[in-house]
Write an enzyme that holds these catalytic residues in place. Sequence first.
Site, short mmCIF file in Angstrom:
data_model
loop_
_atom_site.label_atom_id
_atom_site.label_comp_id
_atom_site.label_asym_id
_atom_site.label_seq_id
_atom_site.Cartn_x
_atom_site.Cartn_y
_atom_site.Cartn_z
N ASP A 188 0.84 -1.20 0.00
CA ASP A 188 0.00 0.00 0.00
C ASP A 188 0.88 1.25 0.00
O ASP A 188 1.94 1.27 -0.63
CB ASP A 188 -0.93 -0.05 1.23
CG ASP A 188 -2.28 0.61 0.98
OD1 ASP A 188 -2.29 1.84 0.82
OD2 ASP A 188 -3.31 -0.09 0.96
N HIS A 232 -3.52 5.95 3.55
CA HIS A 232 -4.34 4.79 3.18
C HIS A 232 -3.82 3.50 3.78
O HIS A 232 -4.58 2.69 4.33
CB HIS A 232 -4.37 4.73 1.65
CG HIS A 232 -5.27 3.71 1.05
ND1 HIS A 232 -4.87 2.43 0.77
CD2 HIS A 232 -6.55 3.80 0.63
CE1 HIS A 232 -5.87 1.77 0.21
NE2 HIS A 232 -6.90 2.57 0.10
N SER A 262 -11.30 -0.95 -0.48
CA SER A 262 -10.04 -0.92 0.27
C SER A 262 -10.24 -1.26 1.73
O SER A 262 -9.35 -1.81 2.39
CB SER A 262 -9.39 0.46 0.19
OG SER A 262 -8.58 0.62 -0.93
#
Length: 603
Positions: free
Chosen positions: A182, A244, A424
């Site tokens: 990520d 994220h 996600s």
Amino acid sequence: MHGYRRVRTSLVAATATALLCAGTAVSAAAPTASPAPTPAPAPVPAPAAPAAQPPAERLIVGYKSMAQEAKSDEAAAKDAAAKGRKAGEAVGFDRRLGTGAALIDLEKAKDAKSLDAVMDAFRADPDVAYVVPDRRVYATAVTPNDTEYRRQWDLFESTAGMNVPTAWDKATGEGVKVAVIDTGYVPHSDLAANMVAGYDFISDPFMANDGGGRDSNAADPGDWMLRGECGDNYPEQDYDSSWHGTHVAGTIAAAAGNGKGIAGVAYDATVQPVRVLGKCGGTTSDIIDAITWASGGYVAGVPGNPYPADVINMSLGGGGACDAGTQSAVNAAVNRGTTVVVAAGNTNTNAAGFNPANCANVITVAASDREGNRASYSNYGSVVDITAPGGETAVSGANGIWSTLNSGSRGPVGENYEPYQGTSMAAPHIAGLAALMYEANPSITPAQVESTIKAKARTLPGYCSGGCGAGLADATATLGAGGGTTPPTGTVFANTADVTIRDNTTVASSIAVSGVSGYAPSDLKVDVDIKHTYRGDLKVELVAPSGASALLKDTSTGDSADNVLTTYTVNASSVYANGTWKLRVTDAYTGDTGYIDSWSLTF
């Protein structure tokens, strides 16, 4: 698909008894927008990937194993130069990827015509197995708007939660390693105890945004973007850093019982940040190397991974088919025993057009909202394996997925918690569940993880159009807590290679069984995952090494649902275990097709 609408359901449990007799068949997250002076009343959507990507600047070339270019960087460099001369372009060898493929720099060949000319030159070479563009991919979260959320409905609510707390009686993820491929990791006290050192695989210094390229520091410096700085007017507005990877990591393994914050699905597991997403996204080549390294494979110029992952989470993706380079990396990871979990994507379209969601050997995860509907943004389709909570902050921030974050709009400032929505956020719920399964049964295989999660799923309580896999994941049922059954603990043999099923044909997928003494058991478990619209078209049989067969499923004109996702129990005690077993599938009608996704035998 036919022109009319059908409600998709999945066959999620079946038991069949069969005496196998020769010749006889019997029954068987993404960046946030720059803040306004006051909180916005609705979420600002994440920047979607550009509708049409600019031509790739690099190519990934896989040579056949006997070719000199597959072994020698010098030979690959000479071949790249020769291909460039043939195409009339300047082309150079960049580096070797972890899969053995060559990364080729197109240098000045930046328009579509030039790209096609170079790719055609490689395709014409009989020593080249494949050539694919090195495309960009993006995070798959959707921006939240509410900083007050403190309830993890996604874990415990009876309507559409994943039924996690009672599964903790069986496992908490202790000793299991999860790699989060990520944006990297920004320090957070609710995660610190469960983090191990990772690696930064972003090779482009501009995208890395940390002053350099690849290095051993997987820290997330922020992925903020200014309008248009990524090219082709992307993004169309300024975006703040998303943090994220840290949000994803919190869903998997935020600490529990520490008097603060949230609890991860597998709160005793360790998380390794593997950084591939930065400013303007990430590239296929970096992701290929990250998958390879995270699963314990070798990547030139990178130290070996001291914490090879049991589970990989990839909450990222881009448009297009699963390229051969990514598929090769995934296959190698699965062969090393690593389960690969990916997000289905957030464009409310068929996930078959979203990479790596459409790759084989991955668990593709769609997102559901707090009422148990397919989330409005979630991709769908036959490539989806399972659905998990992804939230829907457009309804209310309280309906998002709450996790660890940072308050910095560009660089890190201070830790906090915020709700996000997206596939996600759904994917790490499944990665966390897989981690629980690895603790409960350390010998479990990736095929067994997938088949058990799907077999123990429950029907989505809300509405799903387009296909949501086996249903809503249920952690308690999967772990066998609270009256469920434990994942199989016998010896598992699996075949995860896709086999196409065309109209009015019979196909077979084989599994070679060895090392099992004597006869097969009287309760042989046959896990089947067949993706096929209108499953009533299908007849499914198990064929033993002796040629004896058992009917697992017959055709039915009244069964209009999609997909065969089930575990059959077969009495195979009259035949020897060792030898080649086959799953034989007959499509008896026209109008619907599909494929055998995977199947396994548990002795």
